[in-house]
Design an enzyme around this catalytic site. Structure first.
Site, PDB file in Angstrom:
ATOM      1  N   SER A  10      81.974  28.434 -11.770  1.00 58.54           N
ATOM      2  CA  SER A  10      82.752  27.466 -10.993  1.00 58.54           C
ATOM      3  C   SER A  10      82.881  26.172 -11.779  1.00 58.54           C
ATOM      4  CB  SER A  10      82.051  27.185  -9.660  1.00 58.54           C
ATOM      5  OG  SER A  10      82.613  26.030  -9.078  1.00 58.54           O
ATOM      6  N   HIS A  33      86.227  30.327 -11.612  1.00 49.71           N
ATOM      7  CA  HIS A  33      86.280  30.045 -10.171  1.00 49.71           C
ATOM      8  C   HIS A  33      86.772  28.608  -9.985  1.00 49.71           C
ATOM      9  CE1 HIS A  33      85.045  30.765  -5.986  1.00 49.71           C
ATOM     10  NE2 HIS A  33      84.568  29.528  -5.997  1.00 49.71           N
ATOM     11  N   ASP A  35      87.626  25.762  -7.360  1.00 46.11           N
ATOM     12  CA  ASP A  35      87.346  25.333  -5.985  1.00 46.11           C
ATOM     13  C   ASP A  35      88.325  24.260  -5.530  1.00 46.11           C
ATOM     14  OD1 ASP A  35      85.005  26.799  -5.112  1.00 46.11           O
ATOM     15  OD2 ASP A  35      83.881  25.705  -6.650  1.00 46.11           O
ATOM     16  N   MET A  37      89.336  21.785  -2.632  1.00 50.05           N
ATOM     17  CA  MET A  37      88.811  21.149  -1.406  1.00 50.05           C
ATOM     18  C   MET A  37      89.756  20.040  -0.979  1.00 50.05           C
ATOM     19  SD  MET A  37      84.799  20.846  -2.352  1.00 50.05           S
ATOM     20  CE  MET A  37      83.914  22.153  -3.207  1.00 50.05           C
ATOM     21  N   HIS A  66      89.567  29.455  -4.861  1.00 51.85           N
ATOM     22  CA  HIS A  66      88.866  29.418  -3.573  1.00 51.85           C
ATOM     23  C   HIS A  66      89.401  28.226  -2.783  1.00 51.85           C
ATOM     24  CE1 HIS A  66      84.673  28.769  -1.492  1.00 51.85           C
ATOM     25  NE2 HIS A  66      85.609  29.115  -0.639  1.00 51.85           N
ATOM     26  N   MET A  68      89.362  25.871   0.039  1.00 49.84           N
ATOM     27  CA  MET A  68      88.579  25.310   1.154  1.00 49.84           C
ATOM     28  C   MET A  68      89.439  24.220   1.770  1.00 49.84           C
ATOM     29  SD  MET A  68      84.981  25.286  -0.883  1.00 49.84           S
ATOM     30  CE  MET A  68      85.852  25.398  -2.441  1.00 49.84           C
ATOM     31  N   MET A 137      80.229  33.146   1.550  1.00 48.24           N
ATOM     32  CA  MET A 137      79.625  31.864   1.169  1.00 48.24           C
ATOM     33  C   MET A 137      78.137  31.905   1.470  1.00 48.24           C
ATOM     34  SD  MET A 137      81.883  30.004  -0.213  1.00 48.24           S
ATOM     35  CE  MET A 137      80.750  28.621  -0.465  1.00 48.24           C
ATOM     36  N   ASP A 175      79.134  33.243  -3.277  1.00 53.43           N
ATOM     37  CA  ASP A 175      79.391  31.905  -3.829  1.00 53.43           C
ATOM     38  C   ASP A 175      78.425  30.887  -3.225  1.00 53.43           C
ATOM     39  OD1 ASP A 175      80.491  29.582  -4.847  1.00 53.43           O
ATOM     40  OD2 ASP A 175      82.384  29.739  -3.723  1.00 53.43           O
TER      41      ASP A 175
HETATM   42  C1  DX5 Z   1      80.899  25.246  -2.897  1.00 55.13           C
HETATM   43  C2  DX5 Z   1      81.829  25.925  -3.872  1.00 55.13           C
HETATM   44  C3  DX5 Z   1      81.106  26.700  -4.895  1.00 55.13           C
HETATM   45  C4  DX5 Z   1      80.253  25.840  -5.805  1.00 55.13           C
HETATM   46  C5  DX5 Z   1      79.095  26.667  -6.285  1.00 55.13           C
HETATM   47  O1  DX5 Z   1      81.626  24.684  -1.897  1.00 55.13           O
HETATM   48  O2  DX5 Z   1      82.695  26.823  -3.191  1.00 55.13           O
HETATM   49  O3  DX5 Z   1      81.990  27.502  -5.662  1.00 55.13           O
HETATM   50  O4  DX5 Z   1      80.974  25.367  -6.904  1.00 55.13           O
HETATM   51  O5  DX5 Z   1      78.241  25.854  -6.994  1.00 55.13           O
HETATM   52  P1  DX5 Z   1      76.723  26.253  -7.266  1.00 55.13           P
HETATM   53  O6  DX5 Z   1      76.749  27.539  -8.031  1.00 55.13           O
HETATM   54  O7  DX5 Z   1      76.210  25.105  -8.035  1.00 55.13           O
HETATM   55  O8  DX5 Z   1      76.075  26.428  -5.913  1.00 55.13           O
HETATM   56 ZN    ZN Z   2      83.793  28.332  -4.442  1.00 51.91          ZN
END
Ligand code: DX5
Ligand code: ZN
Length: 225
Positions: A10, A33, A35, A37, A66, A68, A137, A175
């Site tokens: 990620s 990956h 993310d 947000m 991903h 969110m 998750m 994840d």
């Molecule tokens: C959290 C993200 C993850 C995050 C994981 O909201 O969706 O993808 O980057 O990070 P680690 O591996 O550090 O928990």
């Molecule tokens: Zn993620």
């Protein structure tokens, strides 16, 4: 169903000011990956489709997006156009899951539904036949570096059972808080794709961390019945 273990670092955990160099360090991974947000569905704000398009220029690795974000149905198109290879959106954030799944598949990307740690596996009953992947998750989304929630193991086994009952075999991705210490058990319980942020990018040698997490996961795969 995949017959191997795949690692998806990620880039949330990467040095954002040196992203191109950081991508070079994870060439042995299987996916990147990404993310997304929106500051509403989760209390943090990250990347948008502009950066995704630039990333596609920089790497040959497939991008695992991903989302969110609230209302993914209205916003998924921008990420598909920017080159997303896999798109996950949250069960808790959508009103029209099937429509969003079909839109992703029609575009030629892999479609996945993501479940927060507090959402039971049963939420997948009416969706499991349609998804390419389930993203489980193992932390509450929003931040990297959190601790893996142990009830995830049970949920992974429940999803495996449900998939078998439905006669389908979606890929399962986990994840949050994943590292060399828990990869074996996570894969043993049913996951094939491991997202790893901090455990890869905060490691002294990210390529070695990828290899170690992969071997731990492979031990779990070999122990699966
Ligand atoms: C959290 C993200 C993850 C995050 C994981 O909201 O969706 O993808 O980057 O990070 P680690 O591996 O550090 O928990
Ligand atoms: Zn993620």
């Amino acid at each position: 169903m995949l017959s191997d273990v795949r690692i998806a670092p990620s880039i949330l955990a990467a040095d954002q000011l040196r992203l191109a160099e950081q991508i070079e360090l994870i060439k042995t991974a299987d996916y990147i990956h990404f993310d997304v947000m929106d500051g509403v569905f989760v209390p943090n704000l990250t990347f948008g489709p502009g950066l995704l398009a630039q990333l596609k220029e920089e790497t040959d690795l497939p991008i695992d997006v991903h989302l969110m974000i609230c209302d993914p149905d209205r916003r998924v198109g921008a990420y598909l156009s920017a080159g997303a290879d896999i798109v996950s959106f949250h069960y808790e954030a959508q009103l029209h899951a099937h429509r969003t799944l079909y839109a992703i598949k029609e575009h030629g990307a892999k479609a996945a539904i993501a479940l927060n740690p507090g959402t039971p596996a049963a939420a997948l009953e009416s969706l499991i036949d349609e998804v390419d992947m389930v993203l489980v998750m193992s932390v509450n989304p929003g931040f990297g570096g959190q601790t893996f929630i142990d009830s995830t193991y049970r949920k992974l086994r429940q999803i495996r059972r449900m998939a078998a009952e439905h006669g389908v075999s979606p890929v399962v991705e986990v994840d949050g808080g994943v590292g060399v210490n828990n990869a074996e058990r996570i894969v043993h319980c049913g996951a094939n794709i491991l997202v790893a942020g901090s455990s890869v990018f905060k490691a002294a040698d990210p390529a070695a961390a990828i290899a170690d997490i992969r071997s731990a996961g492979e031990r779990g795969l070999n122990r699966r019945s």
